[in-house]
Design an enzyme around this catalytic site. Structure first.
Site: not given
Ligand code: SF4
Length: 345
Positions: A34, A47, A92, A302
């Site tokens: 990228w 990102e 996530y 987490t």
């Protein structure tokens, strides 16, 4: 360090730091798919995937994603299930839901084009200041600073920051703003991230090879690994769950989908509760017959850990179709990591 009002480095030091970092980057920077990518959509995907996830893990997901969803329009038109399935294992999951949601925002509000105006970008779900800076500096060479985990660590070491980074966010942003090279913002930010990812690592900073060693207080006067200072950690609680793996004579198992919002939203799982599963399974299937328990599965998120005890139940042939999936088709459904572990149990 520094010579005037709130500037933590002198102008001479800034010039020298930019130059030495860019020199190092030209020789040692990583080659990533990228990098130097003009398609802002692709940069955005990279990102988001790189938040909390290492480059080598991201690579195959990135390639698969672009094959499946090559444009904003393709992503916006996709079923959330397919998006989550492609994300399965990357963790996530809010990131995948946010990408999907933001692509629909782009189609509905920005004519299907990724906005290039910072204010508009910040209205997109899942994009904060550092991600916006990363996208616009990378895809458009705009002088917007970044403050991801790697950059925070390098900055904390540069000035031997005596508090945890989360107590000095404004200061760290000001430092990143001062450091960014206005003439080479793309390369500078990429180099900054590479420095943190490859030399100024959490456990083994390689100071002798670092282009910033002469400017770095942690390296000169302390032990670099003493920085960033650690925030006091709360003890991570453990949830104990029992899951019901119910099967019927059609070789199907019963699964259900989590609500779309919240933790692991939209993913599939076996019915599970904290405590006693019997009442739940009897409510779903009054004739359920307990067969056996399988090995407990452990997984750490987490903010908490879970232990799941899987209990297997046989259900007499049921008319109801909803929720029953052929065992051979289970791989088509996105599952959370813990429930994936139950599947291969
Ligand atoms: S000198 Fe060492 S601690 Fe300082 S920025 Fe470089 S690698 Fe990190």
């Amino acid at each position: 360090m520094g010579d005037s009002n709130n500037q933590f480095l002198s102008d001479g030091e800034l010039v020298e730091m930019r130059r030495s970092l860019l020199d190092w980057y030209r020789q040692q920077g990583r080659t990533l798919p990228w990098r130097n990518e003009p398609d802002i959509y692709r940069v955005w995907i990279s990102e988001i995937m790189l938040q909390q996830t290492q480059v080598k893990t991201v690579m195959p997901y990135y390639e698969r994603w672009l094959e499946r969803f090559p444009t904003v329009q393709a992503l916006a038109a996709a079923d959330l299930q397919d998006v989550l399935k492609l994300w399965e294992g990357l963790g996530y999951y809010a990131r995948a839901r946010n990408l999907h949601h933001a692509s629909q925002q782009m189609v509905n509000e920005f004519g299907g084009v990724f906005p290039e105006d910072l204010e508009k970008i910040l209205t997109l779900k899942g994009i904060g200041r550092t991600t916006a800076g990363g996208i616009l500096s990378s895809a458009r060479n705009l002088p917007l600073s970044i403050l991801d985990g790697n950059v925070k660590r390098v900055l904390a070491r540069l000035v031997a920051l005596d508090v945890p980074t989360n107590q000095a966010i404004a200061t760290l942003w000001a430092m990143s703003d001062q450091l960014i090279d206005p003439e080479h913002p793309r390369d500078f930010n990429q180099a900054f991230m590479d420095l943190g990812a490859t030399l100024c690592t959490l456990k083994n900073p390689d100071c002798p090879r670092c282009p910033w060693q002469q400017f770095c207080q942690a390296s000169q006067h302390h032990t670099p690994t003493d920085f960033p200072r650690k925030a006091l950690k709360k003890k991570v609680p453990t949830k104990r769950l029992v899951a019901a793996i119910a099967y019927n004579s059609r070789n199907e198992v019963f699964i259900q989908q989590r609500p779309e919002t919240g933790l692991l939203g939209g993913l599939w799982e076996f019915p599970n509760v904290e405590g006693n599963i019997e009442a739940t399974i009897k409510r779903l299937f009054p004739d359920a017959i307990y067969k056996k328990s399988l090995a407990t599965v452990f997984h750490a998120y987490t903010h908490f850990k879970i232990e799941v005890e899987p209990r297997v139940y046989r259900i007499k042939l049921v008319e109801q179709k909803e929720g029953w999936v052929a065992i051979a088709d289970l791989h088509n459904y996105p599952f959370s990591k813990a429930h994936l572990k139950l599947l291969i149990n």
